[in-house]
Design a protein around this motif. Structure first.
Motif, PDB file in Angstrom:
ATOM      1  N   PHE A 113       0.756  -1.276  -0.018  1.00 23.65           N
ATOM      2  CA  PHE A 113      -0.164   0.132   0.014  1.00 23.65           C
ATOM      3  C   PHE A 113       0.895   1.316  -0.108  1.00 23.65           C
ATOM      4  CE2 PHE A 113      -2.767  -3.260   1.643  1.00 23.65           C
ATOM      5  CZ  PHE A 113      -3.841  -3.010   1.111  1.00 23.65           C
ATOM      6  N   LEU A 114       2.223   1.341   0.612  1.00 19.87           N
ATOM      7  CA  LEU A 114       2.786   2.523   0.603  1.00 19.87           C
ATOM      8  C   LEU A 114       4.161   2.171  -0.448  1.00 19.87           C
ATOM      9  CD1 LEU A 114       2.879   2.796   4.586  1.00 19.87           C
ATOM     10  CD2 LEU A 114       1.372   4.070   2.896  1.00 19.87           C
ATOM     11  N   ALA A 115       4.073   1.518  -1.355  1.00 25.27           N
ATOM     12  CA  ALA A 115       4.950   1.395  -2.457  1.00 25.27           C
ATOM     13  C   ALA A 115       5.252   2.794  -3.107  1.00 25.27           C
ATOM     14  CB  ALA A 115       4.947   0.142  -3.182  1.00 25.27           C
ATOM     15  N   PRO A 116       6.393   3.085  -3.622  1.00 21.99           N
ATOM     16  CA  PRO A 116       6.116   4.529  -4.462  1.00 21.99           C
ATOM     17  C   PRO A 116       5.311   4.545  -5.507  1.00 21.99           C
ATOM     18  CG  PRO A 116       8.437   3.564  -3.912  1.00 21.99           C
ATOM     19  CD  PRO A 116       7.633   2.550  -3.658  1.00 21.99           C
ATOM     20  N   GLU A 117       5.228   3.862  -6.433  1.00 18.73           N
ATOM     21  CA  GLU A 117       4.188   3.865  -7.381  1.00 18.73           C
ATOM     22  C   GLU A 117       2.706   3.993  -6.987  1.00 18.73           C
ATOM     23  OE1 GLU A 117       4.717   4.510 -10.664  1.00 18.73           O
ATOM     24  OE2 GLU A 117       7.008   4.785 -10.194  1.00 18.73           O
ATOM     25  N   PRO A 118       2.261   2.874  -6.294  1.00 16.13           N
ATOM     26  CA  PRO A 118       0.743   3.363  -5.933  1.00 16.13           C
ATOM     27  C   PRO A 118       0.579   4.570  -5.068  1.00 16.13           C
ATOM     28  CG  PRO A 118       1.488   1.104  -5.192  1.00 16.13           C
ATOM     29  CD  PRO A 118       2.786   1.899  -5.555  1.00 16.13           C
ATOM     30  N   VAL A 119       1.442   4.820  -4.129  1.00 15.76           N
ATOM     31  CA  VAL A 119       1.560   6.223  -3.497  1.00 15.76           C
ATOM     32  C   VAL A 119       1.274   7.304  -4.460  1.00 15.76           C
ATOM     33  CG1 VAL A 119       2.553   7.963  -2.155  1.00 15.76           C
ATOM     34  CG2 VAL A 119       2.458   5.512  -1.491  1.00 15.76           C
ATOM     35  N   ARG A 120       2.092   7.396  -5.604  1.00 13.46           N
ATOM     36  CA  ARG A 120       2.312   8.484  -6.514  1.00 13.46           C
ATOM     37  C   ARG A 120       1.165   8.538  -7.396  1.00 13.46           C
ATOM     38  NH1 ARG A 120       8.232   8.233  -6.419  1.00 13.46           N
ATOM     39  NH2 ARG A 120       8.258   6.338  -8.085  1.00 13.46           N
ATOM     40  N   GLU A 121       0.450   7.444  -7.844  1.00 16.18           N
ATOM     41  CA  GLU A 121      -0.592   7.149  -8.491  1.00 16.18           C
ATOM     42  C   GLU A 121      -2.191   7.792  -7.715  1.00 16.18           C
ATOM     43  OE1 GLU A 121      -0.999   3.299  -9.855  1.00 16.18           O
ATOM     44  OE2 GLU A 121       0.724   3.259 -11.052  1.00 16.18           O
ATOM     45  N   LYS A 122      -1.943   7.350  -6.643  1.00 15.62           N
ATOM     46  CA  LYS A 122      -3.083   8.015  -5.584  1.00 15.62           C
ATOM     47  C   LYS A 122      -3.047   9.521  -5.630  1.00 15.62           C
ATOM     48  CE  LYS A 122      -6.818   6.959  -3.427  1.00 15.62           C
ATOM     49  NZ  LYS A 122      -8.015   6.557  -4.056  1.00 15.62           N
ATOM     50  N   LEU A 123      -1.708   9.897  -5.196  1.00 17.32           N
ATOM     51  CA  LEU A 123      -1.571  11.493  -5.167  1.00 17.32           C
ATOM     52  C   LEU A 123      -2.086  11.953  -6.445  1.00 17.32           C
ATOM     53  CD1 LEU A 123       1.746  11.499  -3.196  1.00 17.32           C
ATOM     54  CD2 LEU A 123      -0.828  11.886  -2.025  1.00 17.32           C
ATOM     55  N   VAL A 362       5.656  14.950  -5.571  1.00 16.71           N
ATOM     56  CA  VAL A 362       7.102  14.615  -5.385  1.00 16.71           C
ATOM     57  C   VAL A 362       7.217  14.871  -3.475  1.00 16.71           C
ATOM     58  CG1 VAL A 362       9.537  15.402  -5.411  1.00 16.71           C
ATOM     59  CG2 VAL A 362       7.953  15.347  -7.261  1.00 16.71           C
ATOM     60  N   ALA A 363       6.837  15.800  -3.046  1.00 20.39           N
ATOM     61  CA  ALA A 363       7.050  16.150  -1.493  1.00 20.39           C
ATOM     62  C   ALA A 363       6.432  15.280  -0.699  1.00 20.39           C
ATOM     63  CB  ALA A 363       6.706  17.456  -1.146  1.00 20.39           C
ATOM     64  N   LEU A 364       5.053  14.995  -1.055  1.00 19.82           N
ATOM     65  CA  LEU A 364       4.221  13.992  -0.237  1.00 19.82           C
ATOM     66  C   LEU A 364       4.823  12.395  -0.414  1.00 19.82           C
ATOM     67  CD1 LEU A 364       0.734  15.492  -0.638  1.00 19.82           C
ATOM     68  CD2 LEU A 364       2.156  15.433   1.380  1.00 19.82           C
ATOM     69  N   SER A 365       5.042  11.886  -1.717  1.00 26.08           N
ATOM     70  CA  SER A 365       5.541  10.728  -1.794  1.00 26.08           C
ATOM     71  C   SER A 365       7.044  10.386  -1.322  1.00 26.08           C
ATOM     72  CB  SER A 365       5.591  10.395  -3.453  1.00 26.08           C
ATOM     73  OG  SER A 365       6.603  11.407  -4.067  1.00 26.08           O
ATOM     74  N   SER A 366       7.596  11.704  -1.181  1.00 21.39           N
ATOM     75  CA  SER A 366       9.110  11.145  -0.411  1.00 21.39           C
ATOM     76  C   SER A 366       8.773  11.289   0.788  1.00 21.39           C
ATOM     77  CB  SER A 366       9.957  12.699  -0.812  1.00 21.39           C
ATOM     78  OG  SER A 366      10.229  12.657  -2.251  1.00 21.39           O
ATOM     79  N   PHE A 367       7.804  11.992   1.599  1.00 19.84           N
ATOM     80  CA  PHE A 367       7.669  11.802   3.043  1.00 19.84           C
ATOM     81  C   PHE A 367       7.076  10.363   3.264  1.00 19.84           C
ATOM     82  CE2 PHE A 367       4.434  12.200   6.182  1.00 19.84           C
ATOM     83  CZ  PHE A 367       5.201  12.490   7.423  1.00 19.84           C
ATOM     84  N   VAL A 368       6.194  10.103   2.213  1.00 20.48           N
ATOM     85  CA  VAL A 368       5.646   8.665   2.660  1.00 20.48           C
ATOM     86  C   VAL A 368       6.471   7.692   2.735  1.00 20.48           C
ATOM     87  CG1 VAL A 368       3.892   6.973   1.883  1.00 20.48           C
ATOM     88  CG2 VAL A 368       3.265   9.304   2.050  1.00 20.48           C
ATOM     89  N   GLU A 369       7.555   7.847   1.484  1.00 25.30           N
ATOM     90  CA  GLU A 369       8.697   6.934   1.318  1.00 25.30           C
ATOM     91  C   GLU A 369       9.635   6.635   2.670  1.00 25.30           C
ATOM     92  OE1 GLU A 369      11.026   3.806  -0.429  1.00 25.30           O
ATOM     93  OE2 GLU A 369       9.080   4.616  -1.075  1.00 25.30           O
ATOM     94  N   ASN A 370       9.888   7.990   3.216  1.00 26.74           N
ATOM     95  CA  ASN A 370      10.837   8.318   4.433  1.00 26.74           C
ATOM     96  C   ASN A 370      10.113   7.684   5.684  1.00 26.74           C
ATOM     97  OD1 ASN A 370      12.969   9.132   2.953  1.00 26.74           O
ATOM     98  ND2 ASN A 370      11.942  11.376   3.090  1.00 26.74           N
ATOM     99  N   GLN A 371       8.877   7.695   5.837  1.00 22.96           N
ATOM    100  CA  GLN A 371       7.992   7.184   7.035  1.00 22.96           C
ATOM    101  C   GLN A 371       7.339   5.967   6.843  1.00 22.96           C
ATOM    102  OE1 GLN A 371       8.457   9.257   9.673  1.00 22.96           O
ATOM    103  NE2 GLN A 371       9.845  10.740   8.555  1.00 22.96           N
TER     104      GLN A 371
END
Length: 431
Positions: A113-123, A362-371
């Protein structure tokens, strides 16, 4: 209303839970009754099979259905508790593996659920810039934001003063100014002025100043006195000084009139050559560069400049603080108008909105990736803290009814398998 909302939500949850528990109990009862019916049918058909051989098929169905039902009952119960309370290995699977389930659940959410691609697609599905634009374009919200910013201004100024940031910024600005070569910069500025002959306006102003000087009585009297001092005494007897002054003034006035009336006058061309030559010397002459740098350093080193900068800062700080406290603050009004205009311009500019949305992604996906590892650990820790009885009850309440249908399927599939095996036995294994 806000105080009663949690109580209302809790009541709804309790009502939904009660409905699910009632449905689960009914399904359990029906499944158990069906199993008991299979046992009863098996006992009855076995008793009369000798008199009615065809009852063997019914008995085979009931026997296999009973076995299948019991096996599936054991499998379903073993998920949540120990069957009949017996310490059988690999039972009470969910309670016994709470920690492992928690870790796997957290890891599953992190990976899937928190993989980069799904997160970016949802954002990418969210138009963040439109939300910002709509929020800012609302005058009431813009006013509230300006009030919030206005309250922060005095504290910000005080923090700048106490932290020494003002002195640091001032020193850095002076350092940067000292690094800028003044002569070439001045040459570029003058070149911008001379590109469309705007410097001729300065020449026109100069001719007007000279014309006003020549028409000033006090200036003329001074010039006449100078002429009288240079002429022999004999000439003064015949008022030659007045004659010469009159001729000089008339000639100069006539020349100035000609220059102002003729845009291509030779004097204008001479002024062009002078200005262009001066600009070129500023750009290339090392001597001019040294003079300009010395002038710049002398100017920056003067204590009056530092005192002026300090006075300007003090005046600005006092004005901002007083205006921020005023009921009809000009700063807040301008800020509110600015926020509204920013919102409207943002709403009407698709390119800026697209850039903003990309920045948010970019900002939110980076935040999710880090957290996301922290989110995984948080979920796992929360599941580990759940009460075992409550956890089991919650899972059974939500999926237990579907699991009970497995018992029905086990009885039906088992019964059919029993009939098939009995048929095979009758056809091939009985003489």
């Amino acid at each position: 209303m806000s105080q009663s909302s949690p109580a209302l939500a809790s009541a709804r949850f309790d009502a939904d839970a009660e409905v699910k528990l009632s449905a689960l109990r009914r399904t359990k009862f029906v499944a158990t009754a069906a199993l008991a019916l299979c046992v009863l049918i098996f006992a009855v058909t076995k008793s009369f099979e000798g008199h009615y051989p065809w009852l063997g098929f019914v008995a085979a169905f009931a026997e296999a259905a009973t076995i299948g039902g019991l096996a599936d009952w054991y499998a379903v119960v073993a998920l949540f508790r120990r069957p009949l309370g017996l310490p059988i290995p690999h039972t009470a699977i969910i309670p016994e593996n709470q920690s492992r389930i928690a870790d796997n659940l957290g890891r599953f959410i992190e990976v899937n659920f928190l993989a980069p691609e799904p997160v970016r697609e949802k954002l990418a599905e969210v138009d963040f810039s439109a939300l910002v634009a709509d929020w800012l374009a609302d005058p009431n919200r813009a006013a509230d934001l300006s009030h919030f910013v206005g309250r922060l201004v005095p504290q910000t100024l005080a923090a700048i003063e106490q932290s020494g940031l003002r002195g640091f910024v001032s020193s850095r600005m002076l350092e940067q100014i000292e690094k800028v070569p003044l002569a070439p910069l001045a040459a570029e500025l003058l070149s911008a002025v001379t590109d469309d002959r705007r410097h001729q306006r300065l020449f026109d102003e100069f001719t007007k100043v000279v014309g006003r000087f020549l028409s000033d009585e006090q200036a003329l009297a001074t010039m006449r006195e100078k002429i009288r001092e240079e002429l022999p005494s004999l000439f003064n007897l015949f008022r030659a000084d007045a004659y010469l002054l009159k001729k000089i003034v008339a000639s100069a006035g006539s020349l100035l009139d000609e220059v102002r009336a003729d845009p291509d006058h030779p004097m204008r061309a001479e002024f062009d050559r002078f200005v262009l030559s001066f600009v070129e010397r500023l750009r290339t002459s090392k001597q001019y560069a040294k003079r300009a740098e010395k002038l710049k350093r002398d100017f920056l080193a003067r204590p009056e400049l530092k005192a002026l900068a300090g006075d300007m800062w003090e005046s600005l700080s006092v004005f901002i603080e007083q205006d921020a406290k005023a009921p009809n603050s000009m700063i807040r009004a301008h800020l509110a108008n600015m926020f509204v205009e920013v919102g409207r311009h943002l709403a009407g500019d698709p390119q800026i909105r697209a850039d903003m949305n990309q920045g948010f992604i970019v900002a939110l996906s980076s935040f999710v990736e880090n957290q996301k590892s922290g989110v995984s650990k948080f979920i796992a820790d929360q599941v580990k803290r759940w009460d075992l009885a409550q956890l089991t009850r919650l899972i059974e309440m939500n999926i237990g009814r579907d699991l009970q249908y497995i018992r029905f399927n086990g009885m039906v599939i088992g019964g059919l398998a029993g009939v098939v095996l009995h048929t095979v036995e009758r056809l091939f294994l009985v003489d």
